[in-house]
Design an enzyme around this catalytic site. Structure first.
Site, short mmCIF file in Angstrom:
data_model
loop_
_atom_site.label_atom_id
_atom_site.label_comp_id
_atom_site.label_asym_id
_atom_site.label_seq_id
_atom_site.Cartn_x
_atom_site.Cartn_y
_atom_site.Cartn_z
N CYS A 7 0.71 -0.89 0.06
CA CYS A 7 0.17 0.25 -0.12
C CYS A 7 0.58 1.25 0.49
O CYS A 7 1.32 1.54 -1.16
CB CYS A 7 -0.74 -0.15 1.57
SG CYS A 7 -2.53 1.18 0.78
N HIS A 10 -3.14 -5.43 1.23
CA HIS A 10 -3.65 -6.16 2.19
C HIS A 10 -4.09 -7.02 2.88
O HIS A 10 -5.25 -7.36 2.10
CB HIS A 10 -4.54 -5.23 3.61
CG HIS A 10 -3.69 -3.22 3.20
ND1 HIS A 10 -1.98 -2.89 3.95
CD2 HIS A 10 -4.16 -1.94 2.75
CE1 HIS A 10 -2.53 -1.82 4.06
NE2 HIS A 10 -3.63 -1.33 2.65
#
Length: 497
Positions: free
Chosen positions: A339, A438
């Site tokens: 991310c 994630h």
């Protein structure tokens, strides 16, 4: 089979932050599930950088997702209708019903934002949840005796009052001052709120519980409330934590016979539960650090998610960690970005609209041929995907606000193929890769690929981890721990069974 006898809602409030409300709430969710009920968690307002994505692609606090998992149900934004995600020391992104509605500083939020409207929204979310599940296990936030915030409080005693909840005060004896914190918390309540308190749980006790019998009696006499349990400090039960306070205290020294993995300890680190599975893998020694020398001890360096990518990138360049990561890459270590960490590993991160703050543009570490431009619209979605070259189904989720593009013609490859055919992530080699996903580290096939270059370092006999089975075992062990140390029959009586 679900029992027909309805129970009153149970609410856990605290004498302060980090007293263990979230873990206890997960434990009670599992107990009620084991006893044949259909429980669900609820926290009206959560402040955390750890979040999760619902099946509908909406965002909620990770703690409520964990509690829902303990309750055996899918998570939903009604379990956490209001989420504050700090983006600086004074400002937070406000997420309502899973979608961002803007950034507010603390004064704006607690003093001038339409509190009546927000109160209506969180109460309506609770009512919808209570119509579907029983009992509801509510969690408060911080301390119930923040007098300066009483009028704007959405999450503690006013919510208990709305729900008609039987409310238990949780105190952390490990931090000291337990008598003052319990007595003060009770006596500072308005009479109508004090009447909602049904008992006290003393949490995080160390030593021989028999030595606290006199303490139990004194608290009951002083406060006029029963002590419903003295719960010993949990040392061998592993439940995902909501706060990152203790990350830097975890063991740092490299270990023989294991793959040493360093997670860069960013100032605004988010979704560090990405690494919960790795922490339990006996083949791995995982630690968190922003120390340049400690990073050099790692075989794998992971740059995690960040709520303020540009601010963290600036700090990495200032404190020398960026240069240390580049040197580690040149030395053949594996570098993984997730991310915000994925964005940091690229050529450049820009923010022309000031989505994150005042920093308009910074060069990245230059390890991946990508450029990222921050965007106001947040991507939140659960994901199904496969790794390139492997058809094993994988799952994860996305929460990010940047648009990332690959730069020019390069030999870099995407890391995964999404279920809709879209390619995602970037890898220049087996030793350098990044992704927005994630939860990618919760997939055994990706763990095996990550550890493969270091297989010769792993001690003979070390085995991969079945993480799903591990998590379910932890919830059951937590429930057993609570059954042993709280007066569950009395709690059931309080709830009206």
């Amino acid at each position: 089979m679900t029992k027909q006898c309805p129970l009153a809602p149970l609410m856990l409030v605290g004498t302060g932050s980090d007293v263990g409300k979230s873990v206890l709430a997960a434990g009670f969710c599992r107990i009620f599930l084991q006893d044949g009920y259909h429980p669900a968690p609820f926290k009206a307002q959560n402040m955390a950088l750890n979040s999760y994505v619902t099946p509908e692609g909406l965002e909620l606090g990770r703690a409520q997702a964990v509690q829902a998992e303990a309750a055996g149900i899918p998570c939903h934004t009604d379990m956490n209708p209001l989420l504050l995600k700090p983006s600086s020391d004074k400002t937070s992104q406000v997420v309502l019903h899973g979608r961002p509605i803007g950034n507010k500083d603390a004064y704006q939020y607690f003093r001038t934002v339409g509190r009546g409207h927000l109160r209506q929204e969180v109460c309506a979310a609770y009512d919808r949840l209570a119509a579907r599940y029983n009992p509801i296990v509510l969690e408060g936030a911080g301390s119930i005796s923040e007098l300066n915030l009483r009028d704007s409080d959405l999450v503690n005693m006013p919510m208990a009052q709305h729900a008609g909840a039987r409310t238990i005060l949780v105190a952390d004896i490990d931090r000291g001052g337990v008598f003052a914190s319990v007595y003060g918390s009770v006596m500072l309540q308005q009479p109508e709120h004090r009447a909602l308190l049904s008992g006290v749980i003393i949490n995080k006790f160390r030593g021989d519980i028999r030595l606290f019998e006199e303490g139990r009696r004194l608290i009951e006499e002083l406060c006029g409330l029963p002590v419903l349990g003295v719960v010993p400090y949990l040392t061998d039960v592993h439940i995902e934590e909501e706060d990152s306070v203790a990350l830097s205290k975890r063991a740092l020294q490299a270990q023989q016979g294991k793959v040493n993995i360093a997670v860069v300890l960013l100032r605004y680190i988010s979704n560090y539960t990405d690494f919960a599975r790795l922490e339990q893998d006996e083949r791995v020694h995982l630690f968190y650090t922003n120390n340049v020398e400690e990073l050099q001890e790692a075989d794998i360096i992971i740059v995690p998610g960040s709520k303020s990518t540009l601010a963290d990138l600036y700090e990495l360049r200032r404190n020398g960690v960026a240069q240390a990561i580049i040197r580690a890459h040149r030395a053949g270590k594996t570098i993984l970005g997730i991310c915000g960490g994925y964005q940091i590993l690229g050529l450049e991160v820009s923010d022309p609209e000031g989505v994150e703050g005042d920093i308009a543009r910074l060069p990245g570490l230059g390890l991946l041929p990508i450029r990222t431009e921050m965007a106001g619209e947040k991507v939140t979605t659960q994901a199904q995907f496969t790794l390139l070259g492997d058809e094993t189904p994988c799952t994860g989720y996305e929460i990010h606000m940047g648009r990332t593009t690959r730069e020019g013609e390069t030999e870099a490859q995407p890391l995964v193929r999404m279920a809709d055919g879209r390619e995602e992530g970037c890898a220049t080699s087996q030793h350098c890769m990044g992704t927005y996903l994630h939860g990618i580290l919760d997939n055994a096939v990706f763990i095996e690929r990550l550890l493969a270059p270091f297989a010769e370092r792993i001690a003979t006999g070390a085995q991969p981890l079945d993480y799903e089975a591990f998590k379910q075992e932890q919830y059951d062990r937590l429930a057993a721990h609570l059954r042993q140390h709280v007066d569950l029959e009395r709690i059931y009586q309080i709830l009206g069974r």
